[in-house]
Design an enzyme around this catalytic site. Structure first.
Site, PDB file in Angstrom:
ATOM      1  N   GLU A 176       1.310   1.340  -1.631  1.00 52.06           N
ATOM      2  CA  GLU A 176       0.391   2.171  -2.403  1.00 52.06           C
ATOM      3  C   GLU A 176      -0.330   1.389  -3.491  1.00 52.06           C
ATOM      4  O   GLU A 176      -1.400   1.805  -3.949  1.00 52.06           O
ATOM      5  CB  GLU A 176       1.164   3.321  -3.059  1.00 52.06           C
TER       6      GLU A 176
ATOM      7  N   GLY B 121       0.818  15.433  -0.513  1.00 53.69           N
ATOM      8  CA  GLY B 121       0.468  16.441   0.472  1.00 53.69           C
ATOM      9  C   GLY B 121      -0.397  17.530  -0.139  1.00 53.69           C
ATOM     10  O   GLY B 121      -0.136  18.004  -1.252  1.00 53.69           O
TER      11      GLY B 121
ATOM     12  N   MET C  19       6.642  13.427  -4.947  1.00 53.31           N
ATOM     13  CA  MET C  19       8.051  13.251  -5.300  1.00 53.31           C
ATOM     14  C   MET C  19       8.330  12.433  -6.564  1.00 53.31           C
ATOM     15  O   MET C  19       9.484  12.137  -6.848  1.00 53.31           O
ATOM     16  CB  MET C  19       8.793  12.615  -4.114  1.00 53.31           C
ATOM     17  N   GLU C  20       7.296  12.055  -7.323  1.00 47.39           N
ATOM     18  CA  GLU C  20       7.531  11.229  -8.515  1.00 47.39           C
ATOM     19  C   GLU C  20       6.788  11.676  -9.772  1.00 47.39           C
ATOM     20  O   GLU C  20       7.255  11.457 -10.896  1.00 47.39           O
ATOM     21  CB  GLU C  20       7.152   9.759  -8.242  1.00 47.39           C
TER      22      GLU C  20
ATOM     23  N   ASP D 243      -1.441  13.939   3.766  1.00 45.40           N
ATOM     24  CA  ASP D 243      -0.950  14.921   4.735  1.00 45.40           C
ATOM     25  C   ASP D 243      -1.159  16.322   4.171  1.00 45.40           C
ATOM     26  O   ASP D 243      -1.620  16.471   3.043  1.00 45.40           O
ATOM     27  CB  ASP D 243       0.540  14.672   5.026  1.00 45.40           C
TER      28      ASP D 243
END
Length: 228
Positions: free
Chosen positions: A12, A78, A168-169, A192
């Protein structure tokens, strides 16, 4: 001005790192940190791996050990809205933990339901996104310890938090930045649609990260001009 740039995955952030003059690599508590330079800007790049505990731990090291002034979190996410499409950029207005009760966030330290991103950094990000002509949205990002593919979980997150995207972070990084009084922003590129059809792989992450790289490099140009 010392800027911390943190991502969960090397993929990333590799595009940004390859455009900087890296002076040293340091390993602390299992995390990799790269001290670098972009003209007049001092930069520390951190790779924290996936999840809230990893990202929170790595963020605290960035702040306590390296003494950063600003924190920028880059990564993929997402989509949680019908008008947010693949590779769109999300510039955070606020971050929220979707897997922690609101009453706990408000009633326990640090007594915040959401964490507000820096107005200054957001304005720099918006100006930069306009300059490079990339599609972006400004809004809420929701964070939890699970990779969301279950439609029922997705529906609950949308109902309870109405975010632009899920990952998630981000909220963990924002949480740590907030309690340390460090200006931060979280920027995501959509990889996504957080559904059972999601097939996230390195190629998609790489494609999504290209837009982040372009935006981040433009932001560094803007921050460098401000430094001058």
């Amino acid at each position: 001005m010392k800027i911390g740039i943190i991502s969960a995955l090397a993929l990333e952030i590799e595009g940004v790192k390859s455009n900087l003059s890296v002076k040293s690599e340091i390993n602390l508590a299992g995390f990799k940190f790269f001290e670098a330079q972009y003209d007049k800007l001092e930069i520390v790049i951190a790779i924290c791996d996936v999840g809230k505990v990893n990202s929170a731990s790595c963020t605290q090291i960035l702040i306590s050990h390296f003494g950063i002034d600003y924190l920028i979190n880059l990564g993929v996410a997402g989509s949680m809205k019908n008008d947010v499409f693949l590779y769109d950029l999300i510039i955070s207005k606020e971050l929220v933990h979707y897997d922690v009760r609101k009453s706990q966030m408000i009633g326990r330290f640090p007594y915040q339901e959401t964490f507000k991103a820096s107005d200054f950094l957001r304005n720099v990000a918006i100006k930069s996104a306009n300059l490079i002509g990339k599609k972006y949205h400004v809004g809420k990002i929701a964070t939890g310890e699970s990779f969301v593919t279950d439609p029922k979980i997705k529906e609950r997150i949308i109902k309870d938090f109405k975010p632009h995207c899920v990952e998630m972070e981000g909220a963990a990084i924002a949480h740590v930045a907030f309690i340390n009084n460090v200006d931060f922003i979280v920027i995501r590129s959509i990889s996504d649609n957080a559904s059972t059809s999601t097939n996230l792989n390195d190629k998609i992450i790489e494609m999504a990260s290209k837009n982040i790289t372009i935006l981040m490099l433009e932001m560094l140009k803007e921050l460098n001009l401000l430094k001058s």
